[in-house]
Design a protein around this motif. Structure first.
Motif, PDB file in Angstrom:
ATOM      1  N   GLU A 144     -21.066  -4.734  19.990  1.00 55.19           N
ATOM      2  CA  GLU A 144     -21.168  -2.961  20.604  1.00 55.19           C
ATOM      3  C   GLU A 144     -20.603  -2.983  18.730  1.00 55.19           C
ATOM      4  O   GLU A 144     -19.678  -1.717  17.613  1.00 55.19           O
ATOM      5  CB  GLU A 144     -20.003  -2.517  21.285  1.00 55.19           C
ATOM      6  N   ASN A 148     -20.653  -1.098  15.786  1.00 50.21           N
ATOM      7  CA  ASN A 148     -20.272   0.529  14.707  1.00 50.21           C
ATOM      8  C   ASN A 148     -19.673  -0.040  13.639  1.00 50.21           C
ATOM      9  O   ASN A 148     -20.170   0.873  12.595  1.00 50.21           O
ATOM     10  CB  ASN A 148     -19.389   0.815  16.276  1.00 50.21           C
ATOM     11  N   PRO A 159     -16.867   7.402  10.941  1.00 48.23           N
ATOM     12  CA  PRO A 159     -16.316   6.499  11.861  1.00 48.23           C
ATOM     13  C   PRO A 159     -15.364   7.004  12.683  1.00 48.23           C
ATOM     14  O   PRO A 159     -14.825   8.239  12.280  1.00 48.23           O
ATOM     15  CB  PRO A 159     -15.628   5.117  10.931  1.00 48.23           C
ATOM     16  N   SER A 160     -15.325   6.351  13.931  1.00 44.02           N
ATOM     17  CA  SER A 160     -13.759   7.227  15.049  1.00 44.02           C
ATOM     18  C   SER A 160     -12.737   6.296  14.022  1.00 44.02           C
ATOM     19  O   SER A 160     -12.966   5.641  13.490  1.00 44.02           O
ATOM     20  CB  SER A 160     -14.530   6.242  15.986  1.00 44.02           C
ATOM     21  N   ILE A 163     -12.756   2.394  15.136  1.00 44.43           N
ATOM     22  CA  ILE A 163     -13.738   2.059  14.305  1.00 44.43           C
ATOM     23  C   ILE A 163     -13.338   1.760  12.707  1.00 44.43           C
ATOM     24  O   ILE A 163     -13.686   1.246  12.122  1.00 44.43           O
ATOM     25  CB  ILE A 163     -15.129   2.183  14.280  1.00 44.43           C
TER      26      ILE A 163
END
Length: 231
Positions: A144, A148, A159-160, A163
């Protein structure tokens, strides 16, 4: 701080944990960049401290960048030793990474095993000598995270904060090309990764601004550390 907030802080996934998980190579059971791993994990801890309001960085002119403790001490035992160290007095980032990194590998690995992301498998070398190998635990967490990161670097997804920081640290460690089979390596990928290292990502929160600043600081320090380690 309430019991619920303490429990949440202790169970929150750390960038440091995800950093080691992404650097783990399932095909070989090895960790990419072992020769500078302790610097990289320390950079992850410093980023975690910044992200959660426990550390800041300031420009001290000819003295370089100094790291300061901020806020209350973190409850997480993985983060607390570094906070205690910088709470004594502001320190240079290279000093912080070198002082805090050497003891991090095993406790971070232990957490990944406890969480089911990795598994220690007992084997025998030449059928005689006992050894322990790391294998993927089957949780899907690593896949995962890599997906991402690929979306950000290859597909230009926004991106967050988590991340963005994770991708920047992997890039600064010099290990991003090792992930070529999962994240195709190209000039465009390298350019995007370098922009993340300098804190160039979309985030409006004040806390994210602190993280962006810290990422830029530790990314530059990781590059210096890697050059010194490989001489």
């Amino acid at each position: 701080m309430t019991d619920d907030s303490i429990r949440s802080q202790r169970t929150r996934t750390l960038i440091t944990e995800d950093l080691l998980l992404v650097l783990f190579q399932p095909d070989s059971g090895t960790v990419a960049g072992e020769n500078t791993l302790f610097y990289v994990l320390a950079a992850g801890v410093l980023t975690d401290l910044a992200q959660h309001g426990h550390a800041t960085a300031t420009d001290a002119g000819i003295r370089g960048t100094l790291i300061h403790a901020a806020g209350e001490p973190p409850e997480d035992e993985l983060l607390r030793p570094m906070w205690d160290y910088i709470s004594q007095k502001p320190r240079g980032v290279q000093t912080v990474l070198a002082a805090s990194g050497p003891t991090l590998r095993e406790p971070v690995l232990d957490r990944l095993v406890e969480q089911g992301h990795l598994h220690r498998q007992k084997r025998r070398v030449l059928g005689l000598f006992p050894s322990t190998a790391l294998v993927d635990g089957g949780s899907g967490r690593r896949a995962e995270l890599v997906a991402n990161m690929r979306a950000v670097l290859v597909d230009a997804a926004v991106p967050s904060e988590h991340i963005a920081a994770l991708t920047a640290l992997v890039s600064a460690s010099g290990s991003l090309p090792v992930l070529h089979r999962e994240i195709p390596w190209s000039g465009a990928t390298a350019t995007r990764a370098k922009s993340l290292e300098q804190g160039d990502w979309a985030a409006d929160a004040a806390a994210a601004a602190v993280t962006r600043t810290m990422i830029a600081v530790v990314a530059n320090s990781l590059i210096v550390s890697a050059v010194a380690a490989n001489r």
